[in-house]
Motif scaffolding. Structure first.
Motif, PDB file in Angstrom:
ATOM      1  N   TYR A  12       0.845  -1.194   0.000  1.00  0.00           N
ATOM      2  CA  TYR A  12       0.000   0.000   0.000  1.00  0.00           C
ATOM      3  C   TYR A  12       0.885   1.249   0.000  1.00  0.00           C
ATOM      4  CZ  TYR A  12      -3.964   3.033   1.322  1.00  0.00           C
ATOM      5  OH  TYR A  12      -4.936   3.999   1.341  1.00  0.00           O
ATOM      6  N   ARG A  13       1.830   1.250   0.902  1.00  0.00           N
ATOM      7  CA  ARG A  13       2.761   2.388   1.000  1.00  0.00           C
ATOM      8  C   ARG A  13       3.523   2.589  -0.305  1.00  0.00           C
ATOM      9  NH1 ARG A  13       4.217   4.679   5.828  1.00  0.00           N
ATOM     10  NH2 ARG A  13       6.009   5.580   4.791  1.00  0.00           N
ATOM     11  N   ALA A  14       4.042   1.494  -0.855  1.00  0.00           N
ATOM     12  CA  ALA A  14       4.862   1.581  -2.070  1.00  0.00           C
ATOM     13  C   ALA A  14       4.047   2.129  -3.233  1.00  0.00           C
ATOM     14  CB  ALA A  14       5.435   0.210  -2.423  1.00  0.00           C
ATOM     15  N   LEU A  15       2.812   1.650  -3.360  1.00  0.00           N
ATOM     16  CA  LEU A  15       1.984   2.121  -4.468  1.00  0.00           C
ATOM     17  C   LEU A  15       1.667   3.611  -4.311  1.00  0.00           C
ATOM     18  CD1 LEU A  15       0.308   1.665  -7.023  1.00  0.00           C
ATOM     19  CD2 LEU A  15      -1.598   0.916  -5.596  1.00  0.00           C
ATOM     20  N   VAL A  16       1.217   3.987  -3.127  1.00  0.00           N
ATOM     21  CA  VAL A  16       0.772   5.374  -2.918  1.00  0.00           C
ATOM     22  C   VAL A  16       1.941   6.357  -3.000  1.00  0.00           C
ATOM     23  CG1 VAL A  16      -0.256   6.954  -1.236  1.00  0.00           C
ATOM     24  CG2 VAL A  16      -1.262   4.685  -1.593  1.00  0.00           C
ATOM     25  N   LEU A  17       3.008   6.062  -2.258  1.00  0.00           N
ATOM     26  CA  LEU A  17       4.089   7.046  -2.139  1.00  0.00           C
ATOM     27  C   LEU A  17       5.126   6.940  -3.258  1.00  0.00           C
ATOM     28  CD1 LEU A  17       4.686   6.803   1.720  1.00  0.00           C
ATOM     29  CD2 LEU A  17       3.340   8.515   0.498  1.00  0.00           C
ATOM     30  N   ASP A  18       5.585   5.716  -3.527  1.00  0.00           N
ATOM     31  CA  ASP A  18       6.715   5.573  -4.454  1.00  0.00           C
ATOM     32  C   ASP A  18       6.291   5.574  -5.917  1.00  0.00           C
ATOM     33  OD1 ASP A  18       8.074   5.269  -2.113  1.00  0.00           O
ATOM     34  OD2 ASP A  18       8.236   3.087  -2.248  1.00  0.00           O
ATOM     35  N   VAL A  19       5.174   4.936  -6.209  1.00  0.00           N
ATOM     36  CA  VAL A  19       4.817   4.760  -7.623  1.00  0.00           C
ATOM     37  C   VAL A  19       3.788   5.796  -8.089  1.00  0.00           C
ATOM     38  CG1 VAL A  19       3.874   3.169  -9.328  1.00  0.00           C
ATOM     39  CG2 VAL A  19       5.457   2.330  -7.582  1.00  0.00           C
ATOM     40  N   LEU A  20       2.682   5.939  -7.370  1.00  0.00           N
ATOM     41  CA  LEU A  20       1.724   6.989  -7.769  1.00  0.00           C
ATOM     42  C   LEU A  20       2.281   8.371  -7.415  1.00  0.00           C
ATOM     43  CD1 LEU A  20      -1.693   5.367  -6.779  1.00  0.00           C
ATOM     44  CD2 LEU A  20      -0.573   5.368  -9.006  1.00  0.00           C
ATOM     45  N   GLY A  21       3.256   8.405  -6.531  1.00  0.00           N
ATOM     46  CA  GLY A  21       3.920   9.673  -6.221  1.00  0.00           C
ATOM     47  C   GLY A  21       3.044  10.651  -5.464  1.00  0.00           C
TER      48      GLY A  21
END
Ligand SMILES: [Zn+2]
Length: 497
Positions: free
Chosen positions: A429-438
């Motif tokens: 969840y964190r990776a998608l929201v912060l790292d990838v969707l930015g």
């Protein structure tokens, strides 16, 4: 490396598995802005789209070299081969050096992209800094007999090129049809042999400020050429992906392919041509030259007549990512307001996930719950592999969020899933929201207003003679560098000196 990603390739009109030419390296070129005005909502879409593409590729383990240019010369009015340079026109009107205009709008572009959390490219070449490379490429095309000089200018010979190659392969246009539509349109273009020919080099008129010496005349390069020359310089004659807005597909990208083929490169330059669809307003393309645009600065401050309120950068980013990049996206206040709610929901979920603690010493794992959370977690990233479908990834976030909220309120007992599944859910969840969707946390309240709230409690405590509370508030504010002052006129505060 496993290559799970597929992308829609405009060149083949199919979704293809993305396999880099030299994995794990990926070369990505995206057409940057012509810096003669503030960036508007229409600009935000390609740069956010390709920012997410780059972020996702990095997440997958690729080593991406992202090149995005700055067009600071050669882009003429109406994207044509004749007429005034867009930057020079503005510079004259404002009594500025063209490079002052370029610097001013490059700075504002960077500022806006920073607000939108669009990461800077690895290389950001300027067209005016690559005149030599462009002259070399023109010479190659001339040597190959696919361009001609006319009155100090050099034009690409489309009919000659089309004998062996396919001018129109990207956009699906046919030379005969194009000719039929432009036959009567040679006015002011007597230097050209065919109306389809486009400028590689233009001889500067006496009043033209931006000019360089070349073997043909003092002049300046054509707009299409810069991207061919700069992508080749930094990514090689063949590279993985060329991106840009759908409005650039023809003639700009079609001409880029022709130039690369006609020079010593003999390639389409990029393997994948990826185009984002446009942002519309009342069903029409939003564009600077169309005069129906809303700048990002106006959106952030709410200062444009069609705006009901200000919209924060993350609201704009979420609004754009909630649609698949190949769909049209129509501007509306309602759409942006809904995006705001969606963004806050996602960020609240992040906050909850950070607070949730997996209970110690439990073994009540329920196979059905475990399976459900695993599946919801897997669905977060899966849509990105299918042509970067951020819309579906966000929908998957909302599906998982229902469970996360239930975990928070105690309806869904955490001990019914394994700790491993719980941690995986949180990490993904964190990776998608912060790292990838930015997406990033945006302060919704300012410190000044919060201080007023605290001082309200301070006043109340004094009035009720709750001196323990008065002292506690004083001490806590002091810890933040704020001193409370009891004045005759009321309660005031100051920074602790
Ligand atoms: Zn370009």
């Amino acid at each position: 490396m496993n290559h799970p990603l597929s992308l829609y390739n405009t060149l083949t009109r199919t979704k293809e598995a993305f396999v880099p030419l030299q994995s794990p390296f990926v070369g990505l070129y995206v057409c940057g802005p012509t810096v003669y005005g503030d960036a508007h909502l229409g600009h935000a879409r390609p740069y956010i789209t390709f920012d997410v593409m780059r972020r996702y590729m990095q997440y997958l383990g690729y080593k991406v070299r992202y090149v995005r240019n700055i067009t600071d010369v050669g882009h003429l009015q109406n994207d044509a081969d004749f007429g005034e340079d867009k930057i020079q026109k503005l510079a004259k009107a404002a009594q500025l050096e063209p490079m002052e205009v370029v610097q001013q709008y490059t700075n504002s572009f960077h500022r806006d992209m920073g607000s939108l959390n669009v990461l800077p490219p690895d290389i950001e070449p300027r067209a005016s800094g690559h005149i030599i490379e462009q002259i070399e490429m023109i010479q190659e095309i001339l040597d190959n007999g696919l361009a001609y000089e006319s009155n100090g200018s050099v034009y690409f010979d489309v009919p000659a090129y089309n004998k062996e190659h396919n001018y129109g392969k990207l956009s699906g246009r046919v030379v005969e049809d194009l000719l039929a539509n432009t036959r009567d349109n040679l006015e002011g273009q007597q230097e050209k042999r065919s109306p389809l020919d486009f400028a590689l080099w233009k001889k500067a008129s006496p009043s033209h400020i931006m000019r360089w010496t070349s073997p043909w005349s003092e002049g300046f390069p054509g707009w299409h050429l810069e991207c061919s020359a700069m992508s080749r310089k930094y990514l090689g004659t063949q590279f993985d992906i060329h991106g840009g807005g759908l409005d650039l597909m023809f003639p700009h990208h079609e001409c880029e392919i022709a130039q690369s083929q006609a020079s010593h490169s003999h390639s389409d330059s990029a393997r994948f041509w990826v185009h984002n669809n446009l942002i519309t307003i009342n069903g029409k393309k939003m564009g600077k030259s169309l005069g129906n645009f809303i700048t990002l600065g106006e959106l952030f401050t709410g200062t444009h007549e069609v705006l009901q309120q200000a919209y924060s950068p993350m609201t704009i980013r979420f609004f754009i990512l909630q649609a698949h990049y190949r769909s049209t996206l129509d501007f509306s206040n309602e759409g942006l307001q809904a995006a705001r709610k969606g963004y806050l929901k996602v960020m609240n979920g992040l906050r909850i996930l950070d607070q949730l603690q997996y209970p110690a010493g439990t073994d009540a794992v329920d196979a059905k719950d475990e399976e459900e959370i695993k599946k919801l977690t897997e669905e977060l990233f899966a849509p990105l592999n299918d042509d970067l479908n951020t819309a579906k990834s966000i929908a998957a976030l909302f599906n998982l969020l229902k469970k996360v909220n239930s975990m928070h309120t105690g309806g869904f007992k955490l001990d019914t899933i394994s700790e491993e599944t719980f941690e995986e859910m949180r990490t993904q969840y964190r990776a998608l929201v912060l790292d990838v969707l930015g997406l990033k946390v945006e302060q919704t309240a300012d410190a000044q207003s919060l201080l007023e709230v605290v001082l309200g409690f301070y006043k109340e405590a004094k009035e009720t003679k709750d001196y323990a509370k008065v002292d506690a508030i004083r001490a806590q504010l002091k810890g933040q560098g704020i001193v409370v002052k009891d004045m005759k006129t009321g309660i005031d505060w100051a920074y602790e000196e």
